[in-house]
Enzyme design. Structure first.
Site, PDB file in Angstrom:
ATOM      1  N   CYS A  49       0.831  -1.213   0.000  1.00  0.00           N
ATOM      2  CA  CYS A  49       0.000   0.000   0.000  1.00  0.00           C
ATOM      3  C   CYS A  49       0.867   1.265   0.000  1.00  0.00           C
ATOM      4  O   CYS A  49       1.471   1.591  -1.014  1.00  0.00           O
ATOM      5  CB  CYS A  49      -0.988  -0.049   1.164  1.00  0.00           C
ATOM      6  SG  CYS A  49      -2.363   1.121   0.993  1.00  0.00           S
ATOM      7  N   HIS A  79      -3.591  -5.202   0.583  1.00  0.00           N
ATOM      8  CA  HIS A  79      -3.081  -5.695   1.857  1.00  0.00           C
ATOM      9  C   HIS A  79      -3.266  -7.206   1.967  1.00  0.00           C
ATOM     10  O   HIS A  79      -4.299  -7.679   2.457  1.00  0.00           O
ATOM     11  CB  HIS A  79      -3.827  -5.017   3.015  1.00  0.00           C
ATOM     12  CG  HIS A  79      -3.510  -3.578   3.208  1.00  0.00           C
ATOM     13  ND1 HIS A  79      -2.498  -3.145   4.042  1.00  0.00           N
ATOM     14  CD2 HIS A  79      -4.067  -2.464   2.669  1.00  0.00           C
ATOM     15  CE1 HIS A  79      -2.444  -1.821   4.025  1.00  0.00           C
ATOM     16  NE2 HIS A  79      -3.380  -1.383   3.199  1.00  0.00           N
ATOM     17  N   GLU A 116      -1.969  -8.992   4.094  1.00  0.00           N
ATOM     18  CA  GLU A 116      -1.951  -9.326   5.527  1.00  0.00           C
ATOM     19  C   GLU A 116      -3.297  -9.123   6.209  1.00  0.00           C
ATOM     20  O   GLU A 116      -3.490  -9.550   7.359  1.00  0.00           O
ATOM     21  CB  GLU A 116      -0.875  -8.489   6.252  1.00  0.00           C
ATOM     22  CG  GLU A 116      -1.236  -7.038   6.533  1.00  0.00           C
ATOM     23  CD  GLU A 116      -1.020  -6.080   5.374  1.00  0.00           C
ATOM     24  OE1 GLU A 116      -0.926  -4.862   5.625  1.00  0.00           O
ATOM     25  OE2 GLU A 116      -0.959  -6.541   4.218  1.00  0.00           O
TER      26      GLU A 116
END
Length: 256
Positions: free
Chosen positions: A110, A196, A198
Site C-alpha cells: 500500500c 493488503h 496481511e
C-alpha cells in the site's frame, strides 16, 4: 537450518482495534510470511526461519543498516506518500540510497508500494478512480500472470491514493477497474502491492466500521465494502509468492 532476516519499516500504527487483534504491521507480516514459508514447495525453503525486526520510521527515525538484513518490507500507512513531511522525505532518501547501494529485495504494501514508486521516480497522487475498499479483483498483466501463475487475484484494499505513472525499470503486475497500477515487479529486486495481503475479513471490518463512524466513508461506500469483506481473497497464496521471491533474490545475490 537457513534463516531469512526481514527488516520491516513500520510507517504507521494500524487502525484502533487492529493492533489489539493482530498486532503491529511487523507482527502481521511475521504471521503471514511465516505461514507463506511453510507453503513453499521446497522442503528446505519451507523450513527457513524468518527473523523479523521492526523499525518505527515515523517516530524513532532509525533505519536498519543494509548489511543487517536479507530483505526489506515497507508497511501501509494512513499518511500520504507524496507529502513532504520530514519523516517521509527521510524515508524516500533512505530508499534512494538503498536502491543505489544495495542489491537486496524489497516488498512494499500500500503506502510502501507508493513510496517505492516515488523513490524510483514514479508519480503518486490521489487516485482518479477514488477509494477502493475491501476484497477487490485485480486483473493481472502478462508480468503478473507469469509471476503468480493465475489470470487474476483478489485482495483486501483500503486506499485513496495510487501510483499513476510507473517509475522506469519496473512492470505493473496488473490493475482493477479503479486503479491501473496495483503493484510493481522487477525480478529479484522489487515486489509491491497496492492492497493488503496481511488483512483478513475481521481486520478489514474493523477499519471500515471505524472510518465510517468518523465520516470518512459515505453510507453507500460503507455498505458496498461491507458486502465484499467476507469474500475469498488470495492472502495465503500471495504470502507464499512473496516468500519465494525473497528467498530466490537472496540466492541470486549470493551467486553473483
Amino acid at each position: 537450518m537457513a534463516t531469512f532476516r526481514l527488516a520491516v519499516l513500520e510507517c504507521d500504527v494500524p487502525f484502533p482495534g487492529v493492533v489489539e487483534l493482530r498486532g503491529s504491521y511487523g507482527d502481521m507480516f511475521r504471521s503471514l510470511l511465516g505461514e507463506g514459508m511453510r507453503g513453499l514447495p521446497s522442503a528446505a525453503d519451507a523450513q527457513t526461519v524468518l527473523e523479523v525486526t521492526k523499525w518505527d520510521v515515523v517516530h524513532a527515525h532509525v533505519y536498519p543498516v543494509f548489511e543487517d538484513f536479507d530483505g526489506l518490507m515497507i508497511s501501509g500507512s494512513k499518511h500520504t506518500a507524496f507529502d513532504n513531511t520530514p519523516w517521509i522525505v527521510a524515508l524516500v532518501d533512505y530508499l534512494v540510497d538503498f536502491f543505489k547501494n544495495s542489491r537486496k529485495p524489497v516488498v512494499g504494501i500500500c503506502f510502501g508500494h507508493q513510496i517505492i514508486a516515488r523513490a524510483l521516480g514514479g508519480r503518486v497522487e490521489v487516485s482518479p478512480g477514488g477509494w477502493e475498499n475491501s476484497v477487490t479483483q485485480i486483473d493481472l498483466s502478462a508480468t503478473g500472470q507469469q509471476f503468480f501463475g493465475v489470470p487474476s487475484i483478489h485482495m483486501h484494499q483500503t486506499h485513496r491514493d495510487a501510483v499513476t505513472v510507473l517509475p522506469p525499470g519496473v512492470d505493473s503486475i496488473g490493475g482493477s477497474a479503479g486503479c491501473r497500477v496495483h503493484g510493481m515487479f522487477r525480478a529479484g529486486r522489487i515486489l509491491s502491492f497496492q492492497g493488503h495481503p496481511e488483512f483478513d475479513a475481521e481486520t478489514m471490518a474493523l477499519i471500515l466500521k471505524g472510518r465510517y463512524a468518523v465520516g470518512v466513508f459515505s453510507q453507500a461506500m460503507y455498505d458496498d465494502a461491507m458486502s465484499r469483506v467476507g469474500r475469498p481473497h488470495c492472502g495465503k497464496m500471495l504470502a507464499t509468492k512473496v516468500c519465494g521471491f525473497l528467498l530466490e533474490a537472496k540466492r541470486a545475490a549470493s551467486r553473483s
